[in-house]
Scaffold this active site. Structure first.
Site, short mmCIF file in Angstrom:
data_model
loop_
_atom_site.label_atom_id
_atom_site.label_comp_id
_atom_site.label_asym_id
_atom_site.label_seq_id
_atom_site.Cartn_x
_atom_site.Cartn_y
_atom_site.Cartn_z
N HIS A 73 0.76 -1.31 -0.22
CA HIS A 73 -0.03 0.01 -0.15
C HIS A 73 0.86 1.29 0.00
CE1 HIS A 73 -4.02 -1.89 1.54
NE2 HIS A 73 -4.06 -1.67 0.11
N GLU A 98 1.77 -16.09 -20.65
CA GLU A 98 2.37 -15.80 -19.63
C GLU A 98 2.85 -17.15 -18.81
OE1 GLU A 98 -0.10 -13.14 -17.02
OE2 GLU A 98 -1.94 -14.39 -17.64
N ASP A 104 4.32 -12.47 -15.21
CA ASP A 104 4.26 -13.89 -14.86
C ASP A 104 5.02 -14.75 -15.38
OD1 ASP A 104 2.23 -13.73 -12.55
OD2 ASP A 104 0.69 -12.96 -13.98
N CYS A 110 2.97 -6.87 -22.69
CA CYS A 110 2.30 -5.99 -21.72
C CYS A 110 2.86 -5.93 -20.12
CB CYS A 110 0.77 -6.44 -21.69
SG CYS A 110 0.29 -7.82 -21.10
C1 PEP Z 1 1.91 -10.15 -16.73
O1 PEP Z 1 1.91 -11.09 -15.94
O2 PEP Z 1 3.17 -9.60 -17.00
C2 PEP Z 1 0.72 -9.15 -16.52
C3 PEP Z 1 0.76 -8.13 -17.47
O3 PEP Z 1 -0.35 -9.45 -16.06
P1 PEP Z 1 -0.19 -9.04 -14.38
O4 PEP Z 1 0.72 -8.28 -14.21
O5 PEP Z 1 -1.85 -8.19 -14.15
O6 PEP Z 1 -0.19 -10.43 -13.89
MG MG Z 2 -0.24 -11.93 -15.62
#
Ligand code: PEP
Ligand code: MG
Length: 594
Positions: free
Chosen positions: A206, A448, A472, A519
């Site tokens: 947080h 991922e 991930d 992403c």
């Molecule tokens: C990732 O795993 O790279 C991703 C973009 O999803 P999150 O960070 O929401 O798990």
């Molecule tokens: Mg992810």
């Protein structure tokens, strides 16, 4: 995190010391320290007589009401200064003062043991914290901070003391704390506080979330500072690298002065390329989009010059509430975002709950290994009553905007086919009900999991795009919990296995004629842009605040040199060699961004 400092210079009596932590908000701050260790109040301890019971209960109720009022005031203040999403962090605090299980246990103990209410409440609250701390779940461990924060306020009210306030000197200062609680942050005078540094915390704590909202340079996870720093000490924090420098020497100050000046100039120059397109030196257009968690981030997206949304993490819609959003609520949210993003597209990722994200609004199982458990698509396939309303809302919003639907945590064909069957079912049901929807919505999947990479050839035949979730992918490939600060050194994006997996994924996408983006956080790290471009990604999606930097990096690189770099990287045996290669090229082209 372990204590980590070195004395590097003696300047008269003053010794420069450097501490390393986790950088959370980029920027440099130099000011005096305001040390804010928690002074624990001594809890009065006495036995009470039976006739005192009603009085103790009345005092307890009054303290709960007073704490609740105080929390609502803080929440209101934050909502006004930072926005509703940050204020919602206090929902968890409010739940503590309203928690019947906790309150009833306090009352039962009061009647049974006949200790004064301060002692009774303190013991029960501590018992709760210990129980939560023992659970191997980062989200629940974070909740301990909420309970400690609230119980401190209740005790102060019981003891007739004023609420704890961070003193706010009328001159710029850097707050040094064990862990900054949300209520501490709410009291902060943003004009005078120029930086934060905390002993505890991870990127998802947080304190990190609040520091990011305040946009003040910050470092967390510094380990013990307690015996070393006192209020009034001269402190410099470097939120780019996570360094805290105590007693910076004249030379250090001059060096940081130069860095600060350069950073300001860089920011100004980045502002100038906001409207330009994201094209490499040799003319390859890389789609540069933004990741968002909440609808109210659309202003930031427009300002940063992103081409739409590459990842909308919809699970944030489900957090901090008692019931999940229904189809109608989601439809309005998705439509609103899609309309604002036009003419660009929005990639809506379906619910990725579980792992480190938990919510009262869904019946999530308690698990030994939540990241390996019933997370994301696994939860959704088990709960069509939750998943289908979301799919329908996305399909309906797709009539208005340019929406793509993306599935998280797909491990192989069975899950992808099961999800597609549910999507077909939703189309059928909307059709029969004569509700307008977009039957041709583009479907993509996140890549991922290592297993997804290995079966990407078949996945690609069923979808229109891939988006590599490196956060991930790294966690599951190297088997390193992404939120555990103790093993953060093993979390290495340039591990040869990761570069190979990314390269394999882009190659499959190319062979199968679909596009492939990234992403995860790697997309926003300009030291790694050469690697990602060389691996052949078509799209990069990152936090709005990092978009201008990535655009600058892309505009400065040429694809052939990046491809050559990846060929070399694939021959490297360890992560540092690959990092050095990529960072070397990056620094030679846009060193000013480092
Ligand atoms: C990732 O795993 O790279 C991703 C973009 O999803 P999150 O960070 O929401 O798990
Ligand atoms: Mg992810």
């Amino acid at each position: 995190m372990e204590e980590n400092f070195s004395d590097i210079q003696t300047d008269g009596e003053r010794v420069e010391q450097i501490f390393s932590g986790i950088p959370v908000v980029p920027g440099i701050a130099h000011a005096e320290a305001l040390v804010h260790w928690l002074e624990e109040d001594e809890i009065p301890y006495r036995k009470i007589k039976p006739e005192e019971l009603p009085g103790e209960i009345a005092r307890f109720e009054a303290a709960l009401v007073a704490t609740r009022t105080e929390l609502l005031e803080i929440q209101q203040r934050i909502a006004t200064s930072l926005g509703a999403s940050d204020a919602s962090i206090f929902d968890a605090h409010l739940l503590v003062v309203e928690d019947r299980t906790l309150i009833d246990e306090v009352l039962r103990n009061l009647e049974k043991d006949h200790f004064n209410i301060e002692t009774t409440f303190h013991r029960i609250a501590e018992k709760y914290c210990k129980a939560l701390q023992a659970i191997d779940d980062p989200y629940l461990r974070e909740r301990v901070v909420d309970i400690e924060d609230v119980s401190r306020s209740v005790l102060r009210h019981l003891m007739g003391k004023n609420p704890r306030r961070i003193p706010t000197p009328d001159r710029p200062h850097i707050i040094i704390a064990k862990n900054l609680t949300p209520s501490d942050t709410a009291m902060i005078n943003r004009d005078k506080v120029v930086g934060f540094a905390t002993e505890a915390g991870s990127k998802t704590s947080h304190s990190a979330i609040m520091a990011r909202s305040l946009d003040i340079p910050a470092i967390v996870g510094l380990g013990q500072l307690f015996q070393v720093i006192t209020s009034g000490d001269d402190i410099l924090i470097d939120g780019y690298t996570g360094k805290l420098i105590l007693n910076p020497s004249q030379e250090t100050l001059e060096r940081y002065g130069r860095i600060q000046k350069q950073k300001d100039e860089v920011e100004e120059r980045l502002e100038l390329i906001r409207e330009t397109s994201c094209v490499t030196v040799d003319g390859r257009h890389i789609i540069l989009s933004a990741n968002i968690e909440l609808a109210n981030e659309m202003d930031d997206v427009r300002e940063c010059g992103a081409e739409g949304i590459g990842l909308y993490r919809t699970e944030f819609l489900y957090l901090n509430r008692k019931t999940p959003p229904d189809e109608e609520e989601q439809f309005h949210d998705y439509r609103h975002i899609a309309e604002q993003a036009l003419p660009y597209s929005v990639i809506i990722r379906t619910l990725d709950i579980g792992g480190d994200k938990s919510t009262e609004s869904l019946d999530l199982p308690k698990e030994q290994n939540p990241f390996l458990g019933c997370r994301a698509i696994r939860f959704c396939l088990n709960h069509p009553e939750i998943f289908k309303p979301q799919i329908k809302a996305i399909l309906r919003a797709g009539v208005v905007g340019n929406i793509k639907l993306m599935l998280p945590m797909i491990s192989g064909m069975d899950e992808l086919r099961a999800a597609k069957r549910l999507i077909d079912e939703c189309c059928g049901e909307l059709s029969s009900a004569h509700i307008e929807f977009n039957p041709d919505i583009e479907l993509g999947t996140m890549i991922e999991l290592p297993s997804a990479v290995l079966v990407a050839k078949w996945l690609a035949k069923e979808v229109k795009f891939f988006s590599i979730g490196t956060n991930d992918l790294i966690q599951y490939t190297i088997a390193v919990d992404r939120v555990n600060e103790r093993i953060a050194h093993l979390y290495t994006p340039t591990h040869p296995a990761i570069i190979r997996l990314i390269q394999m994924t882009t190659q499959v996408a190319k062979d199968q004629g679909i596009w492939c983006g990234v992403c995860g956080e790697m997309a926003g790290d300009v030291a790694l842009t050469p690697l990602l471009l060389g691996a052949g990604v078509d799209e990069l999606s990152t936090s709005p605040c990092l978009v201008p930097r990535v655009k600058k990096a892309v505009q400065t690189l040429a694809i052939p040199e990046c491809e050559e770099l990846v060929r070399e990287a694939l021959e490297c045996e360890d992560h540092l060699s690959i990092l050095n290669l990529s960072e070397g090229l990056a620094k030679s082209r846009y060193g000013e961004l480092f």
